[in-house]
Motif scaffolding. Structure first.
Motif, PDB file in Angstrom:
ATOM      1  N   THR A 129       0.799  -1.178   0.179  1.00  0.00           N
ATOM      2  CA  THR A 129      -0.226   0.005  -0.032  1.00  0.00           C
ATOM      3  C   THR A 129       0.887   1.313   0.013  1.00  0.00           C
ATOM      4  O   THR A 129       1.945   1.307   0.651  1.00  0.00           O
ATOM      5  N   GLU A 130       0.486   2.332  -0.667  1.00  0.00           N
ATOM      6  CA  GLU A 130       1.307   3.470  -0.726  1.00  0.00           C
ATOM      7  C   GLU A 130       0.411   4.405   0.348  1.00  0.00           C
ATOM      8  O   GLU A 130      -0.109   5.521   0.041  1.00  0.00           O
ATOM      9  N   ALA A 131       0.501   4.095   1.604  1.00  0.00           N
ATOM     10  CA  ALA A 131      -0.049   4.738   2.521  1.00  0.00           C
ATOM     11  C   ALA A 131       1.053   5.057   3.589  1.00  0.00           C
ATOM     12  O   ALA A 131       1.729   3.755   3.939  1.00  0.00           O
ATOM     13  N   LEU A 132       1.058   5.823   4.664  1.00  0.00           N
ATOM     14  CA  LEU A 132       1.812   5.822   5.682  1.00  0.00           C
ATOM     15  C   LEU A 132       1.077   4.706   6.849  1.00  0.00           C
ATOM     16  O   LEU A 132       0.103   4.502   6.971  1.00  0.00           O
ATOM     17  N   THR A 133       2.175   4.182   7.155  1.00  0.00           N
ATOM     18  CA  THR A 133       1.798   3.049   8.231  1.00  0.00           C
ATOM     19  C   THR A 133       2.801   3.225   9.510  1.00  0.00           C
ATOM     20  O   THR A 133       3.842   4.041   9.349  1.00  0.00           O
ATOM     21  N   GLN A 134       2.276   2.736  10.665  1.00  0.00           N
ATOM     22  CA  GLN A 134       3.130   2.888  11.914  1.00  0.00           C
ATOM     23  C   GLN A 134       2.918   1.406  12.656  1.00  0.00           C
ATOM     24  O   GLN A 134       2.113   1.178  13.618  1.00  0.00           O
ATOM     25  N   PRO A 135       3.808   0.472  12.206  1.00  0.00           N
ATOM     26  CA  PRO A 135       3.616  -0.757  12.904  1.00  0.00           C
ATOM     27  C   PRO A 135       4.071  -0.864  14.165  1.00  0.00           C
ATOM     28  O   PRO A 135       4.975  -0.003  14.803  1.00  0.00           O
ATOM     29  N   TYR A 136       3.469  -1.860  15.154  1.00  0.00           N
ATOM     30  CA  TYR A 136       3.812  -1.800  16.394  1.00  0.00           C
ATOM     31  C   TYR A 136       3.646  -3.659  16.784  1.00  0.00           C
ATOM     32  O   TYR A 136       2.969  -4.255  16.114  1.00  0.00           O
ATOM     33  N   TYR A 137       4.246  -3.744  17.858  1.00  0.00           N
ATOM     34  CA  TYR A 137       3.996  -5.171  18.486  1.00  0.00           C
ATOM     35  C   TYR A 137       3.981  -5.000  20.091  1.00  0.00           C
ATOM     36  O   TYR A 137       4.895  -4.431  20.694  1.00  0.00           O
ATOM     37  N   LEU A 138       2.983  -5.791  20.447  1.00  0.00           N
ATOM     38  CA  LEU A 138       2.853  -5.627  21.974  1.00  0.00           C
ATOM     39  C   LEU A 138       3.045  -7.176  22.478  1.00  0.00           C
ATOM     40  O   LEU A 138       2.419  -8.132  22.027  1.00  0.00           O
ATOM     41  N   ALA A 139       3.726  -7.440  23.526  1.00  0.00           N
ATOM     42  CA  ALA A 139       3.926  -8.719  24.253  1.00  0.00           C
ATOM     43  C   ALA A 139       4.010  -8.525  25.889  1.00  0.00           C
ATOM     44  O   ALA A 139       4.330  -7.730  26.244  1.00  0.00           O
ATOM     45  N   SER A 140       3.281  -9.433  26.306  1.00  0.00           N
ATOM     46  CA  SER A 140       3.420  -9.782  27.939  1.00  0.00           C
ATOM     47  C   SER A 140       4.544 -10.396  28.116  1.00  0.00           C
ATOM     48  O   SER A 140       4.903 -11.495  27.387  1.00  0.00           O
ATOM     49  N   ILE A 141       5.348 -10.322  29.284  1.00  0.00           N
ATOM     50  CA  ILE A 141       6.489 -11.039  29.899  1.00  0.00           C
ATOM     51  C   ILE A 141       6.222 -11.174  31.168  1.00  0.00           C
ATOM     52  O   ILE A 141       5.522 -10.344  31.825  1.00  0.00           O
ATOM     53  N   PRO A 142       7.142 -11.942  31.943  1.00  0.00           N
ATOM     54  CA  PRO A 142       7.098 -12.110  33.183  1.00  0.00           C
ATOM     55  C   PRO A 142       7.497 -10.748  33.983  1.00  0.00           C
ATOM     56  O   PRO A 142       8.187  -9.924  33.419  1.00  0.00           O
ATOM     57  N   GLN A 143       6.749 -10.337  34.935  1.00  0.00           N
ATOM     58  CA  GLN A 143       7.003  -9.161  35.544  1.00  0.00           C
ATOM     59  C   GLN A 143       8.455  -8.933  35.952  1.00  0.00           C
ATOM     60  O   GLN A 143       8.805  -9.595  36.725  1.00  0.00           O
ATOM     61  N   THR A 144       8.714  -7.338  35.621  1.00  0.00           N
ATOM     62  CA  THR A 144      10.124  -7.135  35.719  1.00  0.00           C
ATOM     63  C   THR A 144      10.035  -5.635  35.775  1.00  0.00           C
ATOM     64  O   THR A 144       9.244  -4.927  35.159  1.00  0.00           O
ATOM     65  N   THR A 145      10.999  -4.991  36.739  1.00  0.00           N
ATOM     66  CA  THR A 145      11.167  -3.638  36.551  1.00  0.00           C
ATOM     67  C   THR A 145      12.555  -3.142  36.380  1.00  0.00           C
ATOM     68  O   THR A 145      13.185  -2.248  36.465  1.00  0.00           O
ATOM     69  N   ALA A 146      13.203  -4.011  35.314  1.00  0.00           N
ATOM     70  CA  ALA A 146      14.476  -3.848  35.065  1.00  0.00           C
ATOM     71  C   ALA A 146      14.453  -2.716  33.939  1.00  0.00           C
ATOM     72  O   ALA A 146      13.313  -2.461  33.334  1.00  0.00           O
ATOM     73  N   SER A 147      15.674  -2.187  33.736  1.00  0.00           N
ATOM     74  CA  SER A 147      15.729  -0.951  32.743  1.00  0.00           C
ATOM     75  C   SER A 147      15.686  -1.691  31.414  1.00  0.00           C
ATOM     76  O   SER A 147      16.466  -2.696  31.009  1.00  0.00           O
ATOM     77  N   LEU A 148      15.139  -1.192  30.491  1.00  0.00           N
ATOM     78  CA  LEU A 148      14.923  -1.465  29.065  1.00  0.00           C
ATOM     79  C   LEU A 148      16.108  -1.059  28.217  1.00  0.00           C
ATOM     80  O   LEU A 148      16.236  -0.027  28.127  1.00  0.00           O
ATOM     81  N   SER A 149      16.992  -1.896  27.565  1.00  0.00           N
ATOM     82  CA  SER A 149      17.984  -1.711  26.698  1.00  0.00           C
ATOM     83  C   SER A 149      17.575  -2.357  25.306  1.00  0.00           C
ATOM     84  O   SER A 149      17.236  -3.572  25.171  1.00  0.00           O
ATOM     85  N   VAL A 150      17.624  -1.822  24.189  1.00  0.00           N
ATOM     86  CA  VAL A 150      17.098  -2.132  22.755  1.00  0.00           C
ATOM     87  C   VAL A 150      17.927  -2.008  21.829  1.00  0.00           C
ATOM     88  O   VAL A 150      18.933  -1.300  21.611  1.00  0.00           O
ATOM     89  N   SER A 151      18.236  -3.310  21.274  1.00  0.00           N
ATOM     90  CA  SER A 151      19.024  -3.470  19.989  1.00  0.00           C
ATOM     91  C   SER A 151      18.160  -3.776  18.794  1.00  0.00           C
ATOM     92  O   SER A 151      17.033  -4.475  18.984  1.00  0.00           O
ATOM     93  N   LYS A 152      18.604  -3.550  17.642  1.00  0.00           N
ATOM     94  CA  LYS A 152      17.703  -3.559  16.368  1.00  0.00           C
ATOM     95  C   LYS A 152      18.280  -4.602  15.336  1.00  0.00           C
ATOM     96  O   LYS A 152      19.568  -4.334  14.849  1.00  0.00           O
ATOM     97  N   GLU A 153      17.806  -5.552  14.634  1.00  0.00           N
ATOM     98  CA  GLU A 153      18.029  -6.066  13.698  1.00  0.00           C
ATOM     99  C   GLU A 153      17.274  -5.577  12.332  1.00  0.00           C
ATOM    100  O   GLU A 153      15.906  -5.804  12.671  1.00  0.00           O
TER     101      GLU A 153
END
Length: 160
Positions: A129-153
């Protein structure tokens, strides 16, 4: 007495027990599993961002933001924040369809949550499609208060 049915029963139940669970493996640390809550190509979130959500108020605010362009907006899935956290991966605005974001690995190292995401985009031969998109993904994980560090492939998916 034929014990074959009793031996096969656990093998038949195994796929049901693993439904939507995504195991992760990687370098030393505690690998975590996650369960996909939602994934879509239109979130209304223009900037790339990643969040770890640990309370109902933040969850409701994010869900409302992700569904601000839908009427009526779907009801947010219930999350037991005493047991689970939510990882939200928003890819930001893309110039066409054919893009997606997903979790590849999730590992807890001390007080740090190492999240590896995959950004996939359309390659050669893809009709999108030739339209703007904004993909997302939501997941549940075991409860944690750790700080989030992200790397991308980043991966290009050819359609030829």
């Amino acid at each position: 007495m034929n014990i074959l049915p009793f031996l096969l029963l656990p093998l038949l139940l195994l796929p049901a027990a693993c439904k939507n669970k995504q195991p992760v493996s990687g370098p030393p640390g505690t690998t975590l599993t996650w369960e996909k809550i939602a994934q879509d190509g239109n979130s209304g979130v223009e900037a790339e961002s990643y969040q770890l959500i640990n309370d109902p108020e933040s969850w409701a605010a994010l869900w409302n933001q992700l569904n601000s362009t839908r009427f009526p907006a779907p009801v947010a899935p219930e999350i037991d924040f005493d047991r689970y956290s939510v990882v939200a991966c928003m890819m930001g605005t893309r110039v066409s369809g054919g893009f997606s974001v997903s979790i590849r690995r999730l590992e807890q190292k001390g007080n740090e949550l190492l999240l590896t995401v995959e950004h996939a985009g359309p390659g050669r031969g893809c009709f999108v499609t030739e339209a703007l998109t904004q993909p997302y993904y939501l997941a549940s994980i075991p409860q944690t208060t750790a700080s989030l560090s992200v790397s991308k492939e980043v991966r290009q998916v050819d359609c030829e």
